[in-house]
Design a protein around this motif. Structure first.
Motif, PDB file in Angstrom:
ATOM      1  N   LYS A  55       0.813  -1.412   0.067  1.00 31.00           N
ATOM      2  CA  LYS A  55       0.087   0.071   0.091  1.00 31.00           C
ATOM      3  C   LYS A  55       0.945   1.314  -0.113  1.00 31.00           C
ATOM      4  N   ARG A  56       2.098   1.160   0.762  1.00 34.91           N
ATOM      5  CA  ARG A  56       2.916   2.458   0.774  1.00 34.91           C
ATOM      6  C   ARG A  56       3.525   2.759  -0.427  1.00 34.91           C
ATOM      7  N   TYR A  57       3.942   1.830  -1.127  1.00 41.32           N
ATOM      8  CA  TYR A  57       4.886   1.931  -2.400  1.00 41.32           C
ATOM      9  C   TYR A  57       4.171   1.518  -3.666  1.00 41.32           C
ATOM     10  N   CYS A  58       2.933   1.214  -3.635  1.00 41.66           N
ATOM     11  CA  CYS A  58       2.242   0.800  -4.948  1.00 41.66           C
ATOM     12  C   CYS A  58       2.246   1.921  -6.072  1.00 41.66           C
ATOM     13  N   ARG A  59       2.264   3.052  -5.681  1.00 40.36           N
ATOM     14  CA  ARG A  59       2.159   4.284  -6.587  1.00 40.36           C
ATOM     15  C   ARG A  59       3.583   4.855  -6.755  1.00 40.36           C
ATOM     16  N   ASP A  60       4.554   4.361  -6.275  1.00 43.48           N
ATOM     17  CA  ASP A  60       5.888   4.640  -6.459  1.00 43.48           C
ATOM     18  C   ASP A  60       6.450   4.260  -7.594  1.00 43.48           C
ATOM     19  N   TRP A  61       7.070   5.118  -8.398  1.00 48.75           N
ATOM     20  CA  TRP A  61       7.448   4.613  -9.949  1.00 48.75           C
ATOM     21  C   TRP A  61       8.784   3.618  -9.741  1.00 48.75           C
ATOM     22  N   ARG A  62       9.101   3.600  -8.760  1.00 46.82           N
ATOM     23  CA  ARG A  62      10.589   2.878  -8.417  1.00 46.82           C
ATOM     24  C   ARG A  62       9.979   1.349  -7.809  1.00 46.82           C
ATOM     25  N   PHE A  63       8.869   1.289  -7.655  1.00 47.35           N
ATOM     26  CA  PHE A  63       8.216  -0.051  -7.094  1.00 47.35           C
ATOM     27  C   PHE A  63       7.891  -0.850  -8.438  1.00 47.35           C
ATOM     28  N   MET A  64       7.248  -0.455  -9.314  1.00 52.16           N
ATOM     29  CA  MET A  64       6.685  -0.884 -10.435  1.00 52.16           C
ATOM     30  C   MET A  64       6.026  -0.044 -11.392  1.00 52.16           C
ATOM     31  N   SER A  65       6.732   0.057 -12.500  1.00 48.24           N
ATOM     32  CA  SER A  65       6.067   1.287 -13.464  1.00 48.24           C
ATOM     33  C   SER A  65       6.765   0.911 -14.975  1.00 48.24           C
ATOM     34  N   PHE A  66       6.047   1.603 -15.879  1.00 43.25           N
ATOM     35  CA  PHE A  66       6.533   1.595 -17.366  1.00 43.25           C
ATOM     36  C   PHE A  66       8.134   2.470 -17.308  1.00 43.25           C
ATOM     37  N   LEU A  67       8.263   3.310 -16.389  1.00 43.39           N
ATOM     38  CA  LEU A  67       9.420   3.969 -16.577  1.00 43.39           C
ATOM     39  C   LEU A  67      10.668   3.209 -15.955  1.00 43.39           C
ATOM     40  N   ASN A  68      10.323   2.343 -15.044  1.00 46.37           N
ATOM     41  CA  ASN A  68      11.381   1.226 -14.621  1.00 46.37           C
ATOM     42  C   ASN A  68      11.795   0.418 -15.745  1.00 46.37           C
ATOM     43  N   PHE A  69      10.740  -0.183 -16.625  1.00 48.14           N
ATOM     44  CA  PHE A  69      10.985  -0.792 -17.757  1.00 48.14           C
ATOM     45  C   PHE A  69      11.740  -0.232 -18.776  1.00 48.14           C
ATOM     46  N   LEU A  70      11.478   0.952 -19.162  1.00 50.31           N
ATOM     47  CA  LEU A  70      12.346   1.818 -19.924  1.00 50.31           C
ATOM     48  C   LEU A  70      13.604   1.922 -19.667  1.00 50.31           C
ATOM     49  N   LEU A  71      14.029   2.110 -18.019  1.00 53.10           N
ATOM     50  CA  LEU A  71      15.190   2.673 -17.734  1.00 53.10           C
ATOM     51  C   LEU A  71      16.071   1.337 -17.568  1.00 53.10           C
ATOM     52  N   THR A  72      15.621   0.174 -17.172  1.00 56.04           N
ATOM     53  CA  THR A  72      16.254  -1.160 -16.936  1.00 56.04           C
ATOM     54  C   THR A  72      15.893  -2.356 -17.554  1.00 56.04           C
ATOM     55  N   GLY A  73      14.607  -2.303 -18.262  1.00 54.48           N
ATOM     56  CA  GLY A  73      14.308  -3.569 -18.805  1.00 54.48           C
ATOM     57  C   GLY A  73      13.354  -4.404 -17.761  1.00 54.48           C
ATOM     58  N   ASN A  74      13.062  -4.048 -16.715  1.00 52.35           N
ATOM     59  CA  ASN A  74      12.437  -4.603 -15.744  1.00 52.35           C
ATOM     60  C   ASN A  74      11.119  -3.875 -15.226  1.00 52.35           C
ATOM     61  N   MET A  75      10.068  -4.032 -15.472  1.00 52.49           N
ATOM     62  CA  MET A  75       8.854  -3.495 -15.009  1.00 52.49           C
ATOM     63  C   MET A  75       8.960  -3.046 -13.467  1.00 52.49           C
ATOM     64  N   VAL A  76       9.226  -4.147 -12.606  1.00 55.53           N
ATOM     65  CA  VAL A  76       9.477  -4.185 -11.253  1.00 55.53           C
ATOM     66  C   VAL A  76      10.733  -3.740 -11.037  1.00 55.53           C
ATOM     67  N   GLY A  77      10.855  -2.843 -10.125  1.00 62.36           N
ATOM     68  CA  GLY A  77      12.164  -2.352  -9.709  1.00 62.36           C
ATOM     69  C   GLY A  77      13.173  -3.163  -8.955  1.00 62.36           C
ATOM     70  N   GLU A  78      14.133  -3.676  -9.508  1.00 63.67           N
ATOM     71  CA  GLU A  78      14.953  -4.687  -8.930  1.00 63.67           C
ATOM     72  C   GLU A  78      15.648  -4.159  -7.676  1.00 63.67           C
ATOM     73  N   LYS A  79      16.340  -2.881  -7.962  1.00 66.86           N
ATOM     74  CA  LYS A  79      17.154  -2.513  -6.668  1.00 66.86           C
ATOM     75  C   LYS A  79      16.250  -2.059  -5.460  1.00 66.86           C
ATOM     76  N   PHE A  80      15.120  -1.489  -5.869  1.00 61.57           N
ATOM     77  CA  PHE A  80      14.198  -0.871  -5.097  1.00 61.57           C
ATOM     78  C   PHE A  80      13.424  -2.107  -4.112  1.00 61.57           C
ATOM     79  N   CYS A  81      13.057  -3.151  -5.003  1.00 60.47           N
ATOM     80  CA  CYS A  81      11.966  -4.034  -4.539  1.00 60.47           C
ATOM     81  C   CYS A  81      12.804  -5.195  -3.754  1.00 60.47           C
ATOM     82  N   TYR A  82      14.105  -5.471  -4.212  1.00 62.38           N
ATOM     83  CA  TYR A  82      14.767  -6.641  -3.686  1.00 62.38           C
ATOM     84  C   TYR A  82      15.965  -6.187  -2.946  1.00 62.38           C
TER      85      TYR A  82
END
Length: 290
Positions: free
Chosen positions: A64-91
């Motif tokens: 709930k706290r991070y579901c709207r945070d682009w670092r958590f999961m976003s198309f921007l993440n995908f464009l920057l890293t190739g992963n929709m879910v932020g690897e560094k942020f989430c893991y």
């Protein structure tokens, strides 16, 4: 001397639908319900790890706290890293700093923990044990790396992606591994039948891996076959199934905290509604294994 039949917990994935499972698992923590082994797929692994560390409420809190945070999961993440879910942020950032994971509690747990991943080269599932969450976090990441929106994760020479591509509900595998009495937590309601998914991007992106492409294209057949198998086991008393009592309308990549809370609350309520039945089933299963 007869070999003890172990109890297991099998956790389906389903993207953000997995927060339903988190609600179920938090009830298990409150009631002291434990198993000899847990095997998860994708989101099932993500929420299963907090169950094994005994951190009730952790999943719904940070979702709930991070579901709207682009670092958590976003198309921007995908464009920057190739992963929709932020690897560094989430893991790394989340478990190490923002929503601390109790790595030591996980190590103290006597429950074996496995993640299901899909081997891209063979098109078959791999069932990998996690004994140290910090050291094995990439196994969890591989299990939850959806094709086309995630980069392939390389572990022990294997190229891995989301486990649901090859085994969405690994109850057969867990039974082969010696876990004869299993509680299965599904994230689809009774009567759900998976339909074929046409995704030309899978063929285009993984054309070098024809066995994986075939597995993805046949996923609906394997899923429906597994559900029928679970139904037969359920009727025979070999498994205890918890599934949503209502259809989950939550999106695979949901960003609405209210929908996440509703889905989590349904998981809790469904578990509480069948708690007496479940405890009796487990008591009988454990007595038969003595």
């Amino acid at each position: 001397m007869e070999r003890k039949e172990k109890t297991g917990l099998v956790l389906e994935g389903g993207g953000m639908r997995g927060i339903y499972t988190a609600g179920v698992l938090d009830v298990f923590l409150e009631k002291g319900i434990v198993f000899d082994g847990v095997i998860g797929v994708s989101a099932g692994v993500v929420h299963g790890c907090s169950y094994l560390s005994g951190q009730k409420g952790r999943s719904i809190r940070y979702y709930k706290r991070y579901c709207r945070d682009w670092r958590f999961m976003s198309f921007l993440n995908f464009l920057l890293t190739g992963n929709m879910v932020g690897e560094k942020f989430c893991y790394h950032d989340l478990p190490d700093r923002l929503e601390p994971y109790d790595y030591e509690a996980f190590k103290r747990s006597k429950t074996a923990f496995y993640a299901t991943c899909s081997n891209v080269e063979t098109g078959r599932p791999e069932y990998l044990q996690l004994t140290d969450m910090k050291a094995h976090v990439d196994i969890m990441r591989a299990s939850a790396s959806l094709p086309c929106i995630s980069r392939i994760v390389r572990i022990h020479g294997m190229k891995l992606l989301d486990g649901a591509c090859t085994d969405s509900v690994p109850v057969r595998a867990f039974r082969r591994m010696g876990y004869g009495k299993n509680v299965v937590v599904l994230t689809r309601q009774e009567g759900y039948v998976k339909k074929p998914e046409k995704n030309p991007m899978v063929r285009m992106r993984y054309f070098r891996y024809p066995r994986f492409v075939k597995a993805v294209e046949q996923r609906h057949l394997n899923y429906n076959k597994t559900v029928r198998y679970i139904h037969r086991l359920e009727k025979a008393g070999e498994v205890f199934v918890l599934r949503p009592s209502r259809e989950l309308t939550i999106g695979r990549m949901e960003h609405d905290p209210k929908k996440l809370q509703w889905t989590y609350d349904l998981g809790r309520q469904d578990a509480l509604d069948r708690l007496f039945e479940l405890e009796n089933w487990l008591k009988e299963a454990k007595s038969l294994s003595l």
